[in-house]
Scaffold this active site. Structure first.
Site, mmCIF file in Angstrom:
data_model
loop_
_atom_site.group_PDB
_atom_site.id
_atom_site.type_symbol
_atom_site.label_atom_id
_atom_site.label_comp_id
_atom_site.label_asym_id
_atom_site.label_seq_id
_atom_site.Cartn_x
_atom_site.Cartn_y
_atom_site.Cartn_z
ATOM 1 N N HIS A 37 0.905 -1.451 -0.015
ATOM 2 C CA HIS A 37 -0.039 -0.023 0.007
ATOM 3 C C HIS A 37 0.718 1.433 -0.004
ATOM 4 O O HIS A 37 2.052 1.050 0.168
ATOM 5 C CB HIS A 37 -0.900 0.091 1.174
ATOM 6 C CG HIS A 37 -0.215 0.028 2.565
ATOM 7 N ND1 HIS A 37 0.481 -1.153 2.993
ATOM 8 C CD2 HIS A 37 -0.054 0.908 3.416
ATOM 9 C CE1 HIS A 37 1.107 -0.761 4.500
ATOM 10 N NE2 HIS A 37 0.672 0.314 4.457
ATOM 11 N N ALA A 38 0.235 2.307 -0.173
ATOM 12 C CA ALA A 38 1.069 3.541 -0.124
ATOM 13 C C ALA A 38 0.319 4.718 0.468
ATOM 14 O O ALA A 38 -0.733 4.422 0.761
ATOM 15 C CB ALA A 38 1.222 4.208 -1.703
#
Lengths: 657, 97
Positions: free
Chosen positions: A576-577
């Site tokens: 994820h970011a």
């Protein structure tokens, strides 16, 4: 004499007689008495024949006035009420039947007056379930429950105590004992009991508040008085047996035996322990929290019921709040005894509590309904006030966990009425946070931060409750707002998790089944390295336009920058970011790899399952992650997923939670 | 008992730290510890006031010089036993038990 003191100059006997509505002859008799008393008290009654009398004092006039106030019964004419009390006191103290003659001599009035007084005495006794018994040939006697008799005697003494002065006397040595006490008890006996208690305080480091201290002193003196005439207390109180107060009481009783040669029964000791327990009510709450009380009765259950009720109503988690449990437990321990006996501890803060914390007070009141049914009687508001205080303290301690309940006040006609309404709300409902006052057009700005709207205007707003009120906030309207606050509190924890979201979901919480479906699951994907694995997982989300392609790069960059921390457990990567403009909606995809890849995670490589996840700002995806966490917590689920060949089966497994 | 403030830290404070937080919550509840567990990203973690920080092995190295409070590295975010075994001695020390 007060009249003469006030006049300061010579006054004729006629004038005095007129002032008191009696004959001059009566005044002349009285003046003889006055003269006698003056001679003993540094004052002189100066008689000027033909003119009248005048009072001259060697000391300050106000000092003489003080002495007059403390006149002993032998020196003055008593009021009816004073006579009744004296008779009660005499009857109880003597323990033997008393004849009319004996009584009239003791309180210095005629037999006829005593007969008149006895009617009132009888009524007084009946009021507290005691009996005025006539023993033929011997006279009158008080009969009934010993603890009730003692309470009456205690009240007779305590009613006349000037607590502040007495506390001064007790704290400052060398002060003169107030005369009313001296006439009830032997002077050195008070001193002795007093120093026994002082010593007990010190030895057991068990501080007792002044008021309780004096109460206890009087109680012990009363008990000693009663024991001397052979009256024993019958009611054993087994609830105190294992308390530290019992140890102190034991010690006190031993001292009394040594100092006065007076034997006290175990029941008497328990009663003293009860009083010591009761004295705790006066101590500070934070001191109380350190003490654990052993109970043999059902107090614990009632305490838990009160806390559970309060917990349900506020949505706060309080069952694990030890401080609340202990302080309320300690309070209820003594309070339960009062409830059962129908006694009330007056609450000096009652009005303040009701005004400042009406919300908490109301809940405290409702929380004891079960107890009231059990007892078969109502619990006094004074007592409820104490419970409310305990709850309030816990509320403050715990409320920080969530957000406050917040309301928006809207008045289209302008600031003036809304300011007025806001002020009313703040004083009547301090628990409610009124975040701003504004016109209806400003609602959009605040709508994400509030639980409901309070308005003087009759209109509806989409997606929020509007409570219509008058600027003067009638009682009914106040109740309506309170109901909304209770509702908001109940759902507070949920709503905190589902904080504002910019998606079409309109702030609804997202579950795992909302984001995982057949299009975002792929099994046995071929990937040569971790970067490619993440791209494969991310592509599924780009395909449904949940994220921009740039988000995939961000996920990869994150690992380059921060390391493979997203490999959160053996074989599982959770890529994820940062939530930013490359995220269109909260989403998740999952792929399993045909051949495991290395992410560089020492502990958790090799990776066979890769999730790609994107979140919007806020926490609306909390529920989805909770579901996922449940899935991941079972190792057999991972094995199943890694070996699974059928997409639908895999999806079903993932959505089982 | 003092209420602990615990921070679960990952790169952005939204994904894996959230998963970690949930597992810490479970452990705290099972152990009867009053704790408030929050998530944070690695940039802000060092400036958040807390009693204890949990993070991954990779982020541990980057955080350890920046914080003065106890820092716990968790290899398997989903492993309650690992979380419990690593944090309970430190929590008991903080609570003075």
């Amino acid at each position: 004499m007060l009249f003469l003191l006030k006049e300061r100059k010579t006054v004729s006997t006629q004038k005095i007689a007129d002032a008191f509505g009696v004959s001059r002859r009566t005044i002349r008799y009285d003046l003889d008495l006055v003269e006698e008393w003056c001679a003993k008290n540094q004052a002189t009654l100066v008689r000027s024949p033909g003119k009248g009398v005048r009072l001259e004092t060697a000391t300050q006039r106000n000092q003489l006035e003080r002495q007059l106030r403390n006149l002993s019964p032998q020196d003055r004419i008593l009021t009816e009420e004073e006579r009744v009390r004296l008779i009660l006191q005499e009857l109880i103290a003597s323990g033997r039947p008393m004849t009319l003659d004996h009584l009239s001599q003791r309180i210095q009035c005629s037999r006829n007056t005593v007969i008149k007084m006895m009617k009132i005495v009888r009524v007084r006794l009946e009021e507290c379930n005691l009996e005025l018994r006539i023993v033929t040939g011997k006279g009158y006697q008080v009969a009934g429950n010993e603890s009730v008799i003692r309470r009456l005697l205690f009240d007779l003494y305590a009613e006349r105590v000037d607590w502040r002065k007495l506390a001064e006397f007790f704290t400052k040595k060398n002060q003169q004992l107030p005369s009313y006490l001296a006439q009830w008890f032997e002077d050195d006996e008070i001193d002795q009991v007093f120093s026994i208690l002082m010593e007990a305080e010190e030895i057991f480091s068990h501080p007792i508040a002044d008021v309780a201290f004096i109460n206890l002193t009087i109680h012990i003196l009363v008990a000693m008085e009663r024991i001397r005439i052979g009256a024993e207390i019958e009611l054993p109180d087994t609830q105190v047996v294992n308390t530290s107060e019992m140890k102190i009481a034991d010690w006190i009783v031993k001292k009394i035996r040594a100092d006065f040669g007076l034997e006290m029964s175990p029941t008497e000791t328990e009663t003293i322990a009860m009083h010591l327990l009761g004295a705790k009510l006066f101590r500070r709450i934070d001191e109380l929290s350190e003490t654990v009380v052993q109970t043999q009765d059902d107090t614990k259950n009632w305490v838990e019921e009160i806390i559970r009720y309060f917990e349900e109503e506020t949505g706060l988690q309080l069952m694990d709040d030890q401080q609340l449990h202990q302080s309320l437990m300690l309070h209820m321990k003594t309070a339960m005894n009062r409830f059962r006996r129908g006694r009330v501890a007056k609450n000096p803060y009652l009005q303040e509590i009701k005004n400042k914390y009406p919300f908490v007070f109301q809940m405290a009141k409702q929380s004891v309904q079960g107890l009231e049914n059990h007892l078969g009687r109502m619990i006094d508001e004074d007592e409820i006030g104490y419970i409310a205080l305990h709850l309030r303290v816990a509320y403050e301690r715990n409320a920080g966990r969530g957000t406050q309940i917040t309301a928006l006040v809207i008045c289209a006609s302008g600031i003036a009425t809304s300011e007025f309404l806001k002020m009313r709300l703040e004083s009547l409902l301090p628990e409610l946070t009124v975040i701003d006052t504004c016109s209806v057009q400003d609602y959009e700005i605040y709508k994400d931060r509030i639980h409901f709207v309070i308005s003087t205007l009759d209109y509806e707003l989409p997606g929020v409750d509007v409570i219509h009120v008058s600027p003067f906030l009638e009682n009914e309207e106040l109740m309506k707002i309170r109901e909304h606050m209770i509702q908001a509190a109940k759902f507070r924890q949920i709503s905190d998790m589902t904080a504002p979201s910019k998606s079409e979901n309109g702030g609804k919480e997202i579950m795992l089944k909302d984001v995982l479906h057949a299009d975002v699951v792929r099994l046995n994907v071929e990937a040569s390295d971790w970067e490619m694995a993440i791209r494969e997982a991310g592509t599924l989300l780009v395909a449904q336009k949940s994220i921009e392609p740039a988000y995939i790069d961000n996920m990869i960059t994150a690992i380059h920058d921060l390391g493979p921390y997203i490999v959160i457990m053996p074989h599982v990567a959770f890529a994820h970011a940062r939530p930013d403009e490359t995220v269109n909606e909260s989403c998740m995809s999952v792929i399993t790899l045909k051949e495991p890849v290395e992410f560089g995670s020492e502990a958790n490589d090799p990776v066979s399952i890769v999730f790609a996840f994107a979140a919007e700002t806020g926490a609306s995806h909390m529920k989805a992650l909770q579901d996922l966490a449940k899935f991941l917590s079972k190792p057999e689920n991972l094995t199943f997923l890694m070996e699974c060949e059928d997409k639908d089966l895999a999806l079903n497994k993932l959505l089982e939670y | 008992m003092k209420k602990l403030k615990i921070l679960a830290v990952c790169g952005f404070g939204v994904g894996s730290s959230m998963l970690l937080k949930m597992n810490i919550d479970d452990v705290m509840q099972a152990q009867g510890i009053r704790a408030e567990v929050e998530t944070a990203d690695i940039m802000t973690a060092s400036s958040v006031n807390a009693d204890l920080i949990f993070t991954s092995k990779e982020l541990y190295g980057q955080l350890k010089d920046k914080v003065t409070i106890p820092l716990i590295e968790i290899l398997n975010f989903m492993d309650h036993k690992e979380i419990e075994g690593k944090c309970m001695p430190i929590i008991r020390e903080i609570l003075g038990q």
